[in-house]
Design a protein around this motif. Structure first.
Motif, PDB file in Angstrom:
ATOM      1  N   ALA A   8      -1.304  27.984  23.899  1.00 53.60           N
ATOM      2  CA  ALA A   8      -1.208  27.697  25.339  1.00 53.60           C
ATOM      3  C   ALA A   8      -1.944  26.399  25.661  1.00 53.60           C
ATOM      4  CB  ALA A   8      -1.790  28.856  26.143  1.00 53.60           C
ATOM      5  N   LEU A   9      -3.134  26.226  25.085  1.00 51.81           N
ATOM      6  CA  LEU A   9      -3.915  25.004  25.316  1.00 51.81           C
ATOM      7  C   LEU A   9      -3.190  23.796  24.731  1.00 51.81           C
ATOM      8  CD1 LEU A   9      -6.433  23.374  26.085  1.00 51.81           C
ATOM      9  CD2 LEU A   9      -7.521  24.190  23.979  1.00 51.81           C
ATOM     10  N   ALA A  10      -2.610  23.968  23.539  1.00 53.29           N
ATOM     11  CA  ALA A  10      -1.869  22.868  22.912  1.00 53.29           C
ATOM     12  C   ALA A  10      -0.699  22.450  23.803  1.00 53.29           C
ATOM     13  CB  ALA A  10      -1.374  23.291  21.531  1.00 53.29           C
ATOM     14  N   ALA A  11      -0.035  23.418  24.422  1.00 52.23           N
ATOM     15  CA  ALA A  11       1.088  23.111  25.311  1.00 52.23           C
ATOM     16  C   ALA A  11       0.602  22.357  26.555  1.00 52.23           C
ATOM     17  CB  ALA A  11       1.806  24.397  25.708  1.00 52.23           C
ATOM     18  N   ASP A  12      -0.542  22.786  27.102  1.00 50.14           N
ATOM     19  CA  ASP A  12      -1.135  22.074  28.255  1.00 50.14           C
ATOM     20  C   ASP A  12      -1.412  20.621  27.892  1.00 50.14           C
ATOM     21  OD1 ASP A  12      -1.130  24.308  29.857  1.00 50.14           O
ATOM     22  OD2 ASP A  12      -3.259  24.773  29.581  1.00 50.14           O
ATOM     23  N   LEU A  13      -1.980  20.416  26.694  1.00 48.38           N
ATOM     24  CA  LEU A  13      -2.311  19.057  26.259  1.00 48.38           C
ATOM     25  C   LEU A  13      -1.047  18.234  26.046  1.00 48.38           C
ATOM     26  CD1 LEU A  13      -5.208  19.953  23.801  1.00 48.38           C
ATOM     27  CD2 LEU A  13      -5.424  18.487  25.813  1.00 48.38           C
ATOM     28  N   ALA A  14      -0.021  18.861  25.486  1.00 47.57           N
ATOM     29  CA  ALA A  14       1.244  18.159  25.262  1.00 47.57           C
ATOM     30  C   ALA A  14       1.838  17.719  26.599  1.00 47.57           C
ATOM     31  CB  ALA A  14       2.215  19.057  24.503  1.00 47.57           C
ATOM     32  N   ARG A  15       1.734  18.599  27.606  1.00 47.56           N
ATOM     33  CA  ARG A  15       2.259  18.287  28.947  1.00 47.56           C
ATOM     34  C   ARG A  15       1.552  17.058  29.523  1.00 47.56           C
ATOM     35  NH1 ARG A  15       1.311  23.139  31.324  1.00 47.56           N
ATOM     36  NH2 ARG A  15       3.042  24.028  30.166  1.00 47.56           N
ATOM     37  N   ARG A  22       5.952  22.177  19.442  1.00 52.38           N
ATOM     38  CA  ARG A  22       6.803  21.721  18.343  1.00 52.38           C
ATOM     39  C   ARG A  22       7.420  20.360  18.671  1.00 52.38           C
ATOM     40  NH1 ARG A  22       9.020  24.982  14.246  1.00 52.38           N
ATOM     41  NH2 ARG A  22      10.490  23.730  13.036  1.00 52.38           N
ATOM     42  N   ALA A  23       7.888  20.235  19.912  1.00 49.55           N
ATOM     43  CA  ALA A  23       8.517  18.969  20.326  1.00 49.55           C
ATOM     44  C   ALA A  23       7.510  17.824  20.272  1.00 49.55           C
ATOM     45  CB  ALA A  23       9.084  19.116  21.735  1.00 49.55           C
ATOM     46  N   ALA A  24       6.238  18.153  20.488  1.00 53.73           N
ATOM     47  CA  ALA A  24       5.203  17.112  20.453  1.00 53.73           C
ATOM     48  C   ALA A  24       4.831  16.746  19.025  1.00 53.73           C
ATOM     49  CB  ALA A  24       3.965  17.605  21.204  1.00 53.73           C
ATOM     50  N   GLY A  25       5.351  17.525  18.067  1.00 53.35           N
ATOM     51  CA  GLY A  25       5.096  17.225  16.663  1.00 53.35           C
ATOM     52  C   GLY A  25       3.754  17.716  16.150  1.00 53.35           C
ATOM     53  N   THR A  26       3.116  18.616  16.906  1.00 57.60           N
ATOM     54  CA  THR A  26       1.811  19.135  16.475  1.00 57.60           C
ATOM     55  C   THR A  26       1.986  20.170  15.364  1.00 57.60           C
ATOM     56  OG1 THR A  26       0.881  18.842  18.680  1.00 57.60           O
ATOM     57  CG2 THR A  26      -0.241  20.401  17.247  1.00 57.60           C
ATOM     58  N   PRO A  27       1.343  19.970  14.214  1.00 59.05           N
ATOM     59  CA  PRO A  27       1.447  21.015  13.187  1.00 59.05           C
ATOM     60  C   PRO A  27       0.687  22.283  13.584  1.00 59.05           C
ATOM     61  CG  PRO A  27       0.035  19.205  12.433  1.00 59.05           C
ATOM     62  CD  PRO A  27       0.562  18.805  13.773  1.00 59.05           C
ATOM     63  N   TRP A  28       1.330  23.436  13.376  1.00 63.12           N
ATOM     64  CA  TRP A  28       0.706  24.740  13.656  1.00 63.12           C
ATOM     65  C   TRP A  28       0.363  25.324  12.290  1.00 63.12           C
ATOM     66  CZ3 TRP A  28       3.518  29.762  15.679  1.00 63.12           C
ATOM     67  CH2 TRP A  28       2.557  30.650  16.196  1.00 63.12           C
ATOM     68  N   LEU A  29      -0.889  25.175  11.880  1.00 61.35           N
ATOM     69  CA  LEU A  29      -1.313  25.551  10.531  1.00 61.35           C
ATOM     70  C   LEU A  29      -1.715  27.020  10.527  1.00 61.35           C
ATOM     71  CD1 LEU A  29      -3.504  22.369   9.874  1.00 61.35           C
ATOM     72  CD2 LEU A  29      -1.075  22.713   9.321  1.00 61.35           C
ATOM     73  N   ARG A  30      -0.739  27.881  10.249  1.00 59.42           N
ATOM     74  CA  ARG A  30      -0.996  29.326  10.280  1.00 59.42           C
ATOM     75  C   ARG A  30      -1.637  29.791   8.968  1.00 59.42           C
ATOM     76  NH1 ARG A  30       3.728  28.091  11.787  1.00 59.42           N
ATOM     77  NH2 ARG A  30       4.743  28.965   9.941  1.00 59.42           N
ATOM     78  N   GLY A  31      -2.346  30.916   9.060  1.00 61.34           N
ATOM     79  CA  GLY A  31      -3.008  31.444   7.870  1.00 61.34           C
ATOM     80  C   GLY A  31      -4.109  30.523   7.371  1.00 61.34           C
ATOM     81  N   SER A  32      -4.626  29.694   8.266  1.00 59.95           N
ATOM     82  CA  SER A  32      -5.644  28.713   7.870  1.00 59.95           C
ATOM     83  C   SER A  32      -6.893  28.866   8.731  1.00 59.95           C
ATOM     84  CB  SER A  32      -5.100  27.287   8.044  1.00 59.95           C
ATOM     85  OG  SER A  32      -3.983  27.094   7.217  1.00 59.95           O
ATOM     86  N   ARG A  33      -7.984  28.387   8.191  1.00 60.73           N
ATOM     87  CA  ARG A  33      -9.251  28.465   8.932  1.00 60.73           C
ATOM     88  C   ARG A  33      -9.975  27.145   8.925  1.00 60.73           C
ATOM     89  NH1 ARG A  33     -11.637  33.677   6.468  1.00 60.73           N
ATOM     90  NH2 ARG A  33     -12.542  32.101   5.127  1.00 60.73           N
ATOM     91  N   LEU A  34     -10.572  26.843  10.056  1.00 59.34           N
ATOM     92  CA  LEU A  34     -11.459  25.686  10.095  1.00 59.34           C
ATOM     93  C   LEU A  34     -12.796  26.174   9.535  1.00 59.34           C
ATOM     94  CD1 LEU A  34     -11.882  23.203  13.004  1.00 59.34           C
ATOM     95  CD2 LEU A  34     -13.832  24.072  11.760  1.00 59.34           C
TER      96      LEU A  34
END
Lengths: 84, 441
Positions: free
Chosen positions: B168-175, B217-229
C-alpha cells in the motif's frame, strides 16, 4: 507555499501551513535530531507520538517533533543531555 | 469529598481516530455530554491523517476522504468540540483523568463517569542491525509524512518487512511519482493459493490489493518475496541494506530512507485497566484489538453503546458483526503473508543489535542476562536490564524482548514485561507538580 520559518538550533527552517516540526525538518534534510539522556540517537521513526525517538526541546519542554505544529519564529533545540 | 476538576463531563473519549470519533458521536446521540481528547493538532488518527493546512497532501478525492468527511459530519452534528493537543496520561487514584494540555502547557484534570480509550495501534518492527540509524523509519511513519505533506522524502526508498501495508505504501509512493527501489517481503502471498482462495470472501480487500499491486508493478518496483532485510549500515552518507532471499543469497541495495514494518499491535502500553466502576474504562478500536480502520469505527460505536448501558444500569453487551468480519479478514491476510521462514531472524541476530531503541540496550546484553546462573524473570529484565524501561515504555521492544526470552528458554512461557503503569506518556514533572499545587489550594 512556505508559511514561515522556525529556528532549529538557531538556523531558520521553512515550514508550510499546519505542518509538524518533524515534517519541516525532514524536508530540510535534517534527520539527526541529537542525542537524548540515555545516549541514543534521536530521529524521526513512527510518526504517531509513540516511539519518543523524535523528541526536541521547545520552550523548555521536551515534545515529540511529529506531534508539534511548527510556528513562526519558534525556537526548537536539540535535546542534548549528558549521559548518566 | 470529590476533588475539583478542570473539566466535568459524562464521558471522555481519548483518541480522535476512527474509533474515537465514532464513539464520541454515538455517546452524544445517546444524550450524554462528551469530551474528545486528541494528541495532535487535528483529528483523523493514523488512517485518516489530514494534510497539513488542508491544502497539500495526497489527492483527497478518494474513498478514504469520503469516509472521513462522513465521520467529521457526524461529529459536527453531534456538536462535539474536540480538545486538540491533549495527550492522555492516565487515571489517578481519585478517579480523575489527567490530560497533558500542550496548548496551555499544563496538566488538566477531568471528572467523568466513563472513559473510552481509543489510542490506536503501534507498528511491530523486528530489530535488525542498524535499525536505529537516522533515515530508518517505520512504514507507517513514512505514510504519515506523505499524508501530511503530500510528498515523499528526497532520495531512494526501500520498504521492508512483512504484510500488506508495504505494498500500500509502495503504491502511495508510486502515485507521487516516487516509487520505492524495492519492496522486501518476508512472506510469499503468491505461493499461498489456499489463503488466496479464502480472500475471495473479502472482495473489497482483494480489489484494493490488486490496484496497489498493479500500480507498483507498473512503476517497475521489484517485490522481493520470501526475502528479509537482515541489516542496515551507513556508507558515504547513504544507507546500505542487506537483503537475504529464501535460499540465503544476499544482495545489497543503497537507499536514503528505509521503511520497516512487520505488522501492527494494540497501543495498550501504560493504559488504565478496564474498570467496572465509575469512572468506567473501556477500550475501543486498534488499542483493544488491532484489526484496522474498518473494525475500529464499528468497535468505537459498540464501545459507546456499552458505556451507555453501564451508565444507565442496563446489561452491557459488545455486539459488532463488522469487528468479527474484519477479524476473519485479518486472519486470512495473516495466512496469506505468513513469512516463508518462521523465526523472524531473531535467533540469528548478532549480539550488537540494538533491541531497545530508547536506551540503546542490545540483544547481547539481554542474552547475557538470560544465561546468568540464577534465572531472571521479566521483572529483573525490565528493572535491571532496562528493557522496556525507556521513554517509549516498551512499545518498540517489549514483544521482541519476549520473543528472544522464549527462544532462549524453549518450553517456558515468558510473562510480559509489566506495562500497566501510568503515565501512558512521558510528562514534565513540573506540569504534574503544578496540577498537584492547584489541588492543594
Amino acid at each position: 507555499m512556505s508559511a514561515g520559518s522556525f529556528l532549529w538550533k538557531g538556523v531558520a527552517v521553512p515550514f508550510r501551513e499546519g505542518e509538524s516540526v518533524a515534517a519541516a525538518l525532514m524536508r530540510a534534510g535534517i534527520r539527526n535530531l541529537g542525542r537524548d539522556g540515555a545516549g541514543a540517537g534521536l530521529r524521526y521513526f513512527c510518526g504517531i507520538g509513540a516511539c519518543q525517538n523524535c523528541v526536541v526541546s521547545v520552550g523548555g519542554s521536551v515534545v515529540e517533533a511529529c506531534l508539534t505544529p511548527a510556528c513562526e519564529g519558534m525556537a526548537v533545540e536539540a535535546v542534548e543531555m549528558a549521559h548518566g | 469529598m470529590d476533588r475539583p476538576a478542570d473539566i466535568v463531563c459524562d464521558t471522555l473519549v481519548v483518541g480522535g481516530g476512527a474509533a474515537g470519533v465514532a464513539a464520541a458521536a454515538e455517546l452524544c446521540r445517546a444524550g450524554l455530554t462528551v469530551e474528545l481528547a486528541e494528541q495532535r493538532p487535528a483529528l483523523g488518527g493514523a488512517y485518516y491523517r489530514q494534510p497539513a493546512g488542508r491544502a497539500a497532501g495526497m489527492q483527497a478525492g478518494d474513498r478514504r476522504a469520503r469516509q472521513w468527511s462522513r465521520l467529521e459530519d457526524e461529529l459536527r452534528r453531534a456538536a462535539v468540540t474536540p480538545r486538540l493537543r491533549h495527550v492522555f496520561l492516565g487515571v489517578d487514584t481519585d478517579g480523575l483523568v489527567l490530560l497533558d494540555d500542550r496548548n496551555g502547557g499544563r496538566v488538566r484534570t477531568v471528572r467523568t463517569r466513563a472513559v473510552i480509550v481509543a489510542v490506536g495501534a503501534v507498528e511491530r518492527v523486528l530489530p535488525r542491525p542498524g535499525w536505529q540509524l537516522d533515515g530508518v523509519v517505520t512504514a507507517g511513519g513514512l505514510q504519515m509524512l506523505i499524508k501530511e505533506t503530500g510528498e515523499a522524502p528526497r532520495g531512494d526508498i526501500v520498504i521492508a518487512g512483512n504484510g500488506p501495508l508495504a505494498v500500500a505504501l509502495a503504491a502511495d509512493l508510486a502515485r507521487l511519482g516516487r516509487p520505492p527501489v524495492a519492496v522486501v517481503e518476508a512472506g510469499d502471498p503468491l505461493a499461498r493459493p489456499l489463503a488466496a482462495l479464502r480472500m475471495a470472501a473479502f472482495p473489497g480487500l482483494v480489489a484494493e490489493a490488486a490496484a496497489h499491486l498493479v500500480r507498483v508493478r507498473a512503476a517497475g518496483t521489484p517485490w522481493l518475496r520470501g526475502s528479509r532485510l537482515t541489516s542496515i549500515s551507513r556508507e558515504d552518507g547513504r544507507l546500505l541494506a542487506s537483503i537475504e532471499d529464501r535460499n540465503g543469497a544476499t544482495r545489497r541495495i543503497r537507499a536514503d530512507t528505509v521503511a520497516l514494518h512487520d505488522g501492527i499491535r494494540p497501543n495498550d502500553f501504560g493504559l488504565p485497566a478496564t474498570a467496572r466502576g465509575e469512572p468506567f474504562v473501556l477500550r475501543a478500536g486498534d488499542c483493544r484489538e488491532a484489526l484496522g480502520v474498518g473494525a475500529a469505527e464499528a468497535d468505537g460505536r459498540a464501545a459507546a453503546r456499552e458505556a451507555v448501558a453501564l451508565l444507565t444500569g442496563t446489561a452491557p453487551r459488545r455486539h459488532a458483526p463488522e469487528v468479527s468480519r474484519q477479524r476473519r479478514a485479518q486472519a486470512v491476510l495473516g495466512a496469506l503473508f505468513k513469512p516463508v521462514r518462521d523465526d523472524g531472524g531473531l535467533a540469528a541476530l548478532p549480539d550488537e543489535t540494538v533491541l531497545c531503541r530508547c536506551e540503546g540496550r542490545t540483544v547481547g546484553q539481554l542474552r547475557a542476562m538470560l544465561t546468568e546462573p540464577d534465572p531472571v524473570g521479566p521483572r529483573e529484565i525490565k528493572l535491571n536490564g532496562r528493557f522496556g524501561m525507556g521513554s517509549c515504555q516498551g512499545r518498540f521492544c517489549a514483544d521482541n524482548v519476549q520473543a528472544l526470552i522464549a527462544a532462549a528458554r524453549p518450553g517456558t512461557v515468558a510473562g510480559p514485561l509489566s506495562r500497566d503503569r501510568w503515565p501512558a506518556r512521558p510528562v514534565l514533572i513540573a506540569a504534574l507538580a503544578a496540577e498537584e499545587e492547584t489541588r492543594e489550594e
